[in-house]
Enzyme design. Structure first.
Site, mmCIF file in Angstrom:
data_model
loop_
_atom_site.group_PDB
_atom_site.id
_atom_site.type_symbol
_atom_site.label_atom_id
_atom_site.label_comp_id
_atom_site.label_asym_id
_atom_site.label_seq_id
_atom_site.Cartn_x
_atom_site.Cartn_y
_atom_site.Cartn_z
ATOM 1 N N HIS A 21 0.831 -1.196 0.000
ATOM 2 C CA HIS A 21 0.000 0.000 0.000
ATOM 3 C C HIS A 21 0.873 1.256 0.000
ATOM 4 C CE1 HIS A 21 0.906 0.480 4.237
ATOM 5 N NE2 HIS A 21 0.470 -0.745 4.485
ATOM 6 N N HIS A 24 4.177 1.429 1.989
ATOM 7 C CA HIS A 24 5.317 0.740 1.376
ATOM 8 C C HIS A 24 5.842 1.537 0.186
ATOM 9 C CE1 HIS A 24 2.683 -2.772 2.745
ATOM 10 N NE2 HIS A 24 3.756 -2.901 3.505
ATOM 11 N N CYS A 129 3.674 -8.800 21.026
ATOM 12 C CA CYS A 129 2.669 -8.542 19.993
ATOM 13 C C CYS A 129 3.076 -9.288 18.741
ATOM 14 C CB CYS A 129 2.539 -7.049 19.684
ATOM 15 S SG CYS A 129 1.419 -6.741 18.293
ATOM 16 N N CYS A 132 3.436 -7.032 15.618
ATOM 17 C CA CYS A 132 4.685 -6.259 15.567
ATOM 18 C C CYS A 132 5.907 -7.165 15.527
ATOM 19 C CB CYS A 132 4.846 -5.372 16.795
ATOM 20 S SG CYS A 132 3.649 -4.066 16.963
ATOM 21 N N CYS A 146 -1.237 -3.493 22.700
ATOM 22 C CA CYS A 146 -0.066 -3.086 21.912
ATOM 23 C C CYS A 146 -0.196 -1.600 21.570
ATOM 24 C CB CYS A 146 -0.005 -3.908 20.627
ATOM 25 S SG CYS A 146 1.085 -3.194 19.393
ATOM 26 N N HIS A 149 -0.815 -1.488 17.608
ATOM 27 C CA HIS A 149 -2.016 -2.118 17.039
ATOM 28 C C HIS A 149 -3.267 -1.986 17.896
ATOM 29 C CE1 HIS A 149 1.222 -4.130 14.781
ATOM 30 N NE2 HIS A 149 0.345 -4.079 13.813
ATOM 31 N N LYS A 293 -4.857 7.491 10.728
ATOM 32 C CA LYS A 293 -3.733 6.632 10.363
ATOM 33 C C LYS A 293 -4.196 5.551 9.387
ATOM 34 C CE LYS A 293 -0.080 3.692 11.692
ATOM 35 N NZ LYS A 293 0.098 2.364 12.190
ATOM 36 N N LYS A 296 -4.793 -1.323 8.022
ATOM 37 C CA LYS A 296 -5.629 -2.343 7.417
ATOM 38 C C LYS A 296 -6.837 -2.637 8.311
ATOM 39 C CE LYS A 296 -5.378 -6.866 5.319
ATOM 40 N NZ LYS A 296 -4.854 -8.208 5.542
HETATM 41 ZN ZN LIG Z 1 1.523 -4.554 17.645
#
Ligand SMILES: [Zn+2]
Length: 484
Positions: A21, A24, A129, A132, A146, A149, A293, A296
């Protein structure tokens, strides 16, 4: 001598469990701009990107898809390669952490670091996590979740090998002091240095709770922690015979969320392995989408197809680096992209090329003595200034400067009323100016620049700027940017 005139740029290696996406794309386009620029200057360039394919997360996702991890990652790689092709990204190697040469190399390094006494066995207990692939301390968590996340986090206890990170605290601090540009932009430096000053804990670098990873050569029940595996891609890619000269990397481009891994773990691993440290780690900011932000889980992902669909690959490349300073956060919106496409690329650049090529088709060009050329007054300064800005990663300012020059050329057409005078000399000067703008824009918007160069019959290279433009028969350019 061996390292003279070389430039080595890397992107992070991406998790392939997702389609590529805008996040990247952002880092990878930046690397492409730098790679193109340094090739331009005659440097030997190595541009590395790739994928990070080991770890529990991949193992789990593969299972959900009824595939082996290897089959699963194999099926995802083409999506990355296709996306990079759509954005005209000319990398030299796409490294995968499952590549045999990389796996072999990581094992060699592990053995070396182990023999040195920097790896020991212990127990690890902490908050892990899976998303991560990172451990967190109680302090890092946000309401038991986390911090990245915001998902519930599991407490793990397992037998693990540890890397003596604490041993490197002072050497790292000394390195930051001696290499003030290592952590860039400079505003990201203090946070890292202060945390290192607070003290470093030894780092758990192995797992025995899953299999999908590189086994430790001294204990096959364990696979190496993904970051130890992943970070070494930058170095293992240079272990080819003709690539050795590229180490140390000139710049690792990364997102700001992985600064710690790249500026603390990575140099510590290298110090332990007795390998020279990279010159710079440059961390860029995050794109938000209408102020949120991009993630996904929240369904706000702009994939490469969508990005390119808005206004084409060049407009996307242009927008991302013109809209905000590289390093800072920015907000992405389709409207903002379309606005820049229409007002800057179409109205300024597109219009200039279209008008000058149409007039040149009608009246022709006549060479003006290169020494006396008027646009040349700007040329030397523009080249020097743009060059400095690109090499400081100030891409927005470089583009700003090139577009100010394009404004000057448009103003010239207006002031000199060339459609009335039909002056072949003026048209020659304008075409020379277009050549300059095009050549400087090429690292940013290569496809368009190649079309312009065909219309006016010049080569895209910096040395071309030292010669007078060849007078050829010119045909009016097709439309470069259709307005949206
Ligand atoms: Zn995480």
């Amino acid at each position: 001598m061996a390292n003279k005139n070389k430039f080595y740029v890397t992107t992070p290696i991406y998790y392939p469990n997702d389609i590529p996406h805008i996040g990247h794309a952002y880092t990878t386009i930046a690397a492409d701009i730098l790679a193109r620029w340094y090739r331009f200057k005659g440097y030997d360039v190595f541009f590395l990107t790739g994928t990070d394919e080991h770890g529990k997360k991949i193992e789990n996702t593969a299972k959900k898809h009824n595939k082996t991890p290897r089959e699963f990652v194999d099926s995802l790689i083409p999506k990355f390669k296709e996306a990079w092709k759509k954005l005209n990204l000319n990398y030299d190697r796409f490294i995968r952490t499952t590549d045999k040469d990389h796996e072999k190399f990581v094992q060699e390094i592990l053995q070396k670091v182990y023999d040195k006494g920097d790896i020991y066995k212990g127990h690890y207990e902490g908050y892990y996590c899976t998303e991560c692939e990172a451990y967190y301390t109680e302090k890092d968590l946000e309401n038991g979740c986390c911090p990245v996340h915001k998902t519930k986090i599991e407490k793990l206890k397992e037998e693990s090998y540890f890397f003596k990170l604490s041993k490197y605290q002072n050497r790292l601090l000394e390195f930051y002091r001696e290499n003030p540009d290592f952590i860039s932009p400079s505003y990201r430096k203090d946070e890292v240095i202060n945390r290192v000053k607070e003290g470093l804990k030894d780092l758990s670098i192995s797992r025995s709770s899953f299999k999908w990873g590189i086994p430790l050569p001294f204990d096959k029940k364990h696979v190496v922690y993904v970051w130890f595996d992943a970070l070494f891609n930058y170095y293992s890619a240079t272990r080819d015979k003709n690539k050795e000269k590229f180490w140390p990397a000139d710049v690792h481009l990364i997102g700001k969320d992985i600064v710690w891994f790249h500026t603390v773990y990575w140099p510590a691993f290298l110090l332990s392995a007795g390998i020279e440290l990279p010159k710079r780690v440059f961390a860029h900011g995050w794109w938000t989408f209408n102020k949120e932000k991009i993630s996904k889980s929240k369904g706000k992902v702009i994939n490469i197809d969508e990005l390119v669909r808005i206004a084409g690959s060049d407009s996307a490349r242009y927008f991302l680096f013109r809209h905000i300073p590289f390093g800072e956060d920015g907000d992405f919106s389709e409207n903002a992209l379309v606005e820049r496409h229409n007002n800057e690329l179409a109205n300024k650049l597109g219009n200039l090329v279209s008008r000058v090529s149409a007039l040149a088709e009608k009246y022709g060009l006549k060479e003006v003595n290169f020494k006396k050329i008027n646009v040349d007054i700007h040329i030397s300064n523009v080249v020097r200034d743009v060059s400095e800005l690109i090499e400081r990663f100030e891409f927005d300012k470089a583009l700003n400067l090139i577009f100010a020059f394009i404004d000057t050329l448009n103003q010239w057409v207006q002031d000199k009323k060339i459609w009335e005078t039909g002056s072949k000399e003026d048209l020659f000067e304008l075409a020379t100016g277009i050549r300059l703008a095009t050549i400087l824009l090429w690292p940013f918007i290569p496809e368009t620049c190649e079309r312009i160069s065909k219309t006016f019959g010049f080569k895209i290279s910096l040395s071309e700027l030292e010669k007078p433009l060849k007078v050829i028969k010119i045909k009016k350019s097709e439309i470069l940017f259709k307005k949206i």
